[in-house]
Design a protein around this motif. Structure first.
Motif, short mmCIF file in Angstrom:
data_model
loop_
_atom_site.label_atom_id
_atom_site.label_comp_id
_atom_site.label_asym_id
_atom_site.label_seq_id
_atom_site.Cartn_x
_atom_site.Cartn_y
_atom_site.Cartn_z
N ASN A 142 19.80 53.66 28.11
CA ASN A 142 18.71 54.50 28.61
C ASN A 142 19.10 55.98 28.63
O ASN A 142 18.37 56.84 28.14
N ALA A 143 20.26 56.30 29.17
CA ALA A 143 20.68 57.69 29.28
C ALA A 143 20.93 58.33 27.91
O ALA A 143 20.69 59.52 27.72
N SER A 147 17.57 59.27 26.62
CA SER A 147 17.05 60.41 27.36
C SER A 147 17.66 61.72 26.87
O SER A 147 16.96 62.71 26.66
N ARG A 148 18.97 61.71 26.68
CA ARG A 148 19.63 62.94 26.22
C ARG A 148 19.26 63.27 24.78
O ARG A 148 19.12 64.45 24.42
N HIS A 159 15.78 64.83 24.73
CA HIS A 159 15.81 66.16 25.34
C HIS A 159 16.17 67.23 24.31
O HIS A 159 15.68 68.36 24.39
N ASP A 204 13.82 55.86 34.41
CA ASP A 204 15.25 56.10 34.66
C ASP A 204 15.76 55.22 35.80
O ASP A 204 15.94 55.68 36.92
N TRP A 260 20.85 53.86 34.82
CA TRP A 260 20.43 54.42 33.52
C TRP A 260 21.61 54.77 32.62
O TRP A 260 21.46 54.81 31.41
N GLU A 261 22.79 54.99 33.18
CA GLU A 261 23.95 55.32 32.36
C GLU A 261 24.51 54.10 31.63
O GLU A 261 25.30 54.24 30.70
N GLU A 268 20.61 68.18 41.99
CA GLU A 268 21.27 67.04 41.37
C GLU A 268 22.24 66.38 42.34
O GLU A 268 22.41 65.16 42.33
N GLN A 272 22.09 62.54 43.32
CA GLN A 272 23.24 61.67 43.09
C GLN A 272 23.48 60.76 44.29
O GLN A 272 23.85 59.60 44.14
N ARG A 277 21.16 57.97 43.82
CA ARG A 277 21.51 57.11 42.69
C ARG A 277 22.65 56.16 43.02
O ARG A 277 22.71 55.05 42.51
#
Length: 455
Positions: A114-115, A118-119, A122, A131, A135-136, A314, A318, A321
């Motif tokens: 997923n991440a 996303s990157r 972007h 997300d 997601w990582e 962020e 975090q 998350r």
């Protein structure tokens, strides 16, 4: 077993098959507690659609069950192996095949993280909103299979709203293409949506066409501290009633806040009983945060702190998350519930969960996607203590019953898997179960696709 391996080897390279029991055990289960898992006969790791088709044709010929897997970050046991099955791991099919700025779509294989997606989008000025907290590490195929959500659902919606089309290998090895690449289309029944959330019980997703959004402005976050979860939930209701559209609206109860501090030394207020995080990615986020801050104060917030920078924002996110991981440090095991209720019932859900924790003498921390009423009560218990394990399971069931009584659902985004099969029947009712089982038989008449899950 020998026949199965021989047939699989005829269409798969040697490196795509694992038959060593010591290695296969690591493919046995996802992250759910209280869910049985068996030892697979073999693990297949295909890289192509043709290889997936070969696996399914072999499984059909020999009547061998197949359990599809992604990154195994699920929380309902949907990816758990059954004894003697073929585990079909799709993590090697991890290519982003296309990103179109004009059509605002991405075409991906199921093993894409997923991440990573996303990157990648972007870089093209685009945004893939779903997300999940994992997601990582979680895969797009797994996200589609469980219809997962994430922190941004309150504004941008869940995975199902971004899946335009799919390529799916059916139980007998045929390849089905559903949906479209276009912005709209209503040709025939919506088979694409049928596969979203089916947990690998109807077919094997091998390609997905995903809708993208324009990349939004950088979001800013506000943190509001409350002396009670009910006051925080009043603030949530006020924010939504006034028509605000935050990009995130997340809640952590006091147990969760203290667990996050203990694990990561994040300096969150230890005295709080509820911490509400509101984010906006609008052109003027500071103005939106100011308006929401006033609503939080009116609801009883003791402290309201808006972030001034993206870095501060962020840091706050975090904390949210890592909340599930932090709660896992309290005891040797956790059961993570996924009850979603109408926003108007959010306070009753959290108060009821606290009463259940007290009744069973357990630590139950709650973090929630407050903006859409999706709560994650986390039951912490000692797996080696039979009595505590029993109380954990009973409290988990009582939380689901509470959610249904409040007009909610037993799962907002984690899926049914093994963990919630009995509760699915209670939510759907006999007619609903009968029709859904009929759909399963149509797609999988031999019942070889992830048998024992969902129903």
């Amino acid at each position: 077993m020998d026949d199965l391996l021989e047939r699989l080897r005829a269409g798969l390279p040697a490196e795509a098959l694992i038959s060593d029991p010591d290695v296969m055990v690591s493919y046995g289960r996802d992250m759910a507690s209280f869910c049985d898992a068996g030892l697979p006969a073999v693990v297949a790791l295909p890289r192509t659609v043709e290889q997936v088709q070969h696996v399914m044709r072999t499984a059909t010929a020999l009547r061998v069950p197949v359990v599809p897997q992604g990154a195994r970050t699920g929380l309902s046991g949907a990816a758990n192996a059954s004894e003697g099955c073929i585990v079909l791991s799709l993590i090697k099919m991890d290519r982003i095949l296309e990103i179109s700025q004009v059509d605002r779509i991405a075409v991906v294989e199921p093993g894409v993280i997923n991440a990573v997606l996303s990157r990648a989008v972007h870089e093209h000025g685009l945004h893939y909103p779903p997300d999940p907290s994992s997601w990582e590490t979680c895969t797009i195929g797994g996200n589609i299979g469980t219809a997962s959500g994430g922190l941004c659902c309150v504004k941008y919606g869940v995975t199902a709203e971004y899946v335009l089309g799919l390529d799916v290998v059916l139980a007998d090895g045929r390849l089905l293409t559903t949906g479209r690449r276009t912005a709209k289309g209503v040709a025939g029944y919506d088979l694409t949506r049928l596969f979203v959330g089916s947990e690998g019980s109807l077919g094997i997703i091998v390609k997905a066409v995903l809708a993208l959004k324009p990349k939004p402005p950088t979001q800013l976050v506000l943190a509001a501290e409350f002396n009670s979860t009910s006051a925080a939930c009043d603030a949530v209701c006020a924010i939504m009633e006034r028509g605000h559209t935050p990009s995130m609206l997340e809640l952590m109860d006091g147990t969760t806040v203290r667990a996050v501090n203990a694990m990561a030394n994040m300096g969150l207020p230890e005295t709080t009983e509820a911490l509400l995080l509101a984010a906006f990615d609008t052109p003027e986020p500071a103005a939106d945060l100011a308006a929401v801050g006033e609503l939080c104060r009116a609801a009883g917030a003791t402290e309201v702190v808006p972030a001034d920078t993206a870095a501060e924002s962020e840091l706050l996110l975090q904390a949210r998350r890592i909340s599930l991981n932090a709660l896992e440090t309290i005891k040797t095991a956790t059961m993570i519930d996924d009850v979603c209720v109408p926003r108007s019932q959010l306070g009753a859900m959290l108060d009821g969960t606290a009463a259940i924790a007290q009744k069973y003498g357990l630590t139950i921390g709650v973090c929630a996607h407050a903006g859409d009423g999706n709560t994650h009560p986390v039951v912490c218990f000692d797996h080696a203590d039979p009595d505590e394990s029993r109380r954990a399971r009973e409290s988990f069931d009582e939380i689901m019953a509470l959610g249904l009584a409040l007009g909610g659902t037993i799962t907002g985004e984690h899926g049914v898997g093994v963990l919630k099969k009995e509760w699915l029947a209670r939510e759907l009712g006999p007619v609903g179960v009968e029709l859904q089982q009929g759909i399963k038989r149509t797609f999988d008449p031999l019942n070889i696709l992830n048998p024992g899950k969902v129903f």
